[in-house]
Design a protein around this motif. Structure first.
Motif, PDB file in Angstrom:
ATOM      1  N   HIS A   1       0.820  -1.426  -0.065  1.00 42.15           N
ATOM      2  CA  HIS A   1      -0.195   0.232   0.205  1.00 42.15           C
ATOM      3  C   HIS A   1       0.976   1.426  -0.143  1.00 42.15           C
ATOM      4  O   HIS A   1       1.444   1.129   0.674  1.00 42.15           O
ATOM      5  N   LEU A   2       0.091   2.522  -0.314  1.00 41.09           N
ATOM      6  CA  LEU A   2       0.493   3.711  -0.459  1.00 41.09           C
ATOM      7  C   LEU A   2       1.011   4.013   0.811  1.00 41.09           C
ATOM      8  O   LEU A   2       0.120   3.960   1.639  1.00 41.09           O
ATOM      9  N   PRO A   3       1.684   5.182   1.421  1.00 41.14           N
ATOM     10  CA  PRO A   3       1.792   5.480   2.729  1.00 41.14           C
ATOM     11  C   PRO A   3       1.116   6.633   2.417  1.00 41.14           C
ATOM     12  O   PRO A   3       0.955   7.408   1.039  1.00 41.14           O
ATOM     13  N   PRO A   4       0.470   6.971   3.311  1.00 42.16           N
ATOM     14  CA  PRO A   4      -0.361   8.621   3.535  1.00 42.16           C
ATOM     15  C   PRO A   4       0.098   9.260   3.410  1.00 42.16           C
ATOM     16  O   PRO A   4       1.161   9.768   3.199  1.00 42.16           O
ATOM     17  N   GLU A   5      -0.808  10.076   1.923  1.00 36.79           N
ATOM     18  CA  GLU A   5      -0.188  11.946   1.863  1.00 36.79           C
ATOM     19  C   GLU A   5      -0.285  12.638   2.979  1.00 36.79           C
ATOM     20  O   GLU A   5      -1.045  12.894   3.350  1.00 36.79           O
ATOM     21  N   PRO A   6       0.770  13.446   2.749  1.00 32.31           N
ATOM     22  CA  PRO A   6       0.410  14.766   4.312  1.00 32.31           C
ATOM     23  C   PRO A   6      -0.189  15.819   3.916  1.00 32.31           C
ATOM     24  O   PRO A   6      -0.265  16.062   3.150  1.00 32.31           O
ATOM     25  N   GLU A   7      -0.786  16.190   4.918  1.00 32.39           N
ATOM     26  CA  GLU A   7      -1.784  17.155   3.931  1.00 32.39           C
ATOM     27  C   GLU A   7      -0.647  18.860   4.141  1.00 32.39           C
ATOM     28  O   GLU A   7       0.315  18.526   4.654  1.00 32.39           O
ATOM     29  N   PRO A   8      -1.616  19.128   3.003  1.00 35.69           N
ATOM     30  CA  PRO A   8      -0.429  20.562   2.199  1.00 35.69           C
ATOM     31  C   PRO A   8      -0.350  21.262   3.527  1.00 35.69           C
ATOM     32  O   PRO A   8      -1.792  21.386   4.071  1.00 35.69           O
ATOM     33  N   GLU A   9       0.762  22.186   3.483  1.00 33.61           N
ATOM     34  CA  GLU A   9       0.577  22.967   4.989  1.00 33.61           C
ATOM     35  C   GLU A   9      -0.072  24.621   4.284  1.00 33.61           C
ATOM     36  O   GLU A   9       0.955  24.758   2.864  1.00 33.61           O
ATOM     37  N   PHE A  10      -0.327  25.644   5.084  1.00 29.37           N
ATOM     38  CA  PHE A  10      -1.014  26.940   4.589  1.00 29.37           C
ATOM     39  C   PHE A  10       0.073  27.122   4.958  1.00 29.37           C
ATOM     40  O   PHE A  10      -0.142  27.536   5.665  1.00 29.37           O
ATOM     41  N   ILE A  11       0.432  28.652   3.856  1.00 26.11           N
ATOM     42  CA  ILE A  11       1.708  29.496   4.583  1.00 26.11           C
ATOM     43  C   ILE A  11       0.982  30.855   3.968  1.00 26.11           C
ATOM     44  O   ILE A  11       0.865  31.118   2.364  1.00 26.11           O
ATOM     45  N   GLU A  12       0.718  31.505   5.008  1.00 22.68           N
ATOM     46  CA  GLU A  12       0.039  33.533   4.253  1.00 22.68           C
ATOM     47  C   GLU A  12       1.734  34.135   4.178  1.00 22.68           C
ATOM     48  O   GLU A  12       2.299  34.086   4.651  1.00 22.68           O
ATOM     49  N   PHE A  13       1.305  34.516   2.954  1.00 25.41           N
ATOM     50  CA  PHE A  13       2.515  35.707   2.388  1.00 25.41           C
ATOM     51  C   PHE A  13       1.323  37.093   2.936  1.00 25.41           C
ATOM     52  O   PHE A  13       0.436  37.585   2.569  1.00 25.41           O
TER      53      PHE A  13
END
Length: 94
Positions: free
Chosen positions: A6-18
């Motif tokens: 099985h594939l490892p779970p993908e991490p949640e994308p991190e929101f970066i504020e500019f």
């Protein structure tokens, strides 16, 4: 036959504020700021940089910096006089 069970779970994308730090109409300012910010490993982008070549002087190119690095960038730029800016860090007193 599968290569893995099985594939490892993908991490949640991190929101970066500019946040916007300054704006300029001058390509030389942009080149200077890029070299300075790159040397300090600051995460940034220039909003409208490529549009500037289509309609020069229509809107300034805006320097956008990670919100957690804004104070560092403002401190770095506070004594620097850019050549021709439309919007500046320096607040002019009336």
């Amino acid at each position: 036959m599968a290569l893995v069970d099985h594939l490892p779970p993908e991490p949640e994308p991190e929101f970066i504020e500019f946040m916007e730090v300054l704006g300029t109409y001058n390509p030389a300012d942009i080149a200077f700021l890029k070299s300075l910010l790159d040397s300090e490993n600051i995460q940034y982008f220039f909003k409208g940089e490529h549009f500037m070549y289509v309609r020069p002087l229509a809107d300034p190119v805006r320097l956008m910096v990670r919100s957690d690095q804004v104070d560092t960038v403002v401190a770095m730029l506070k004594d620097i006089e850019l050549s021709i800016t439309g919007i500046s860090l320096h607040k002019k007193e009336p």
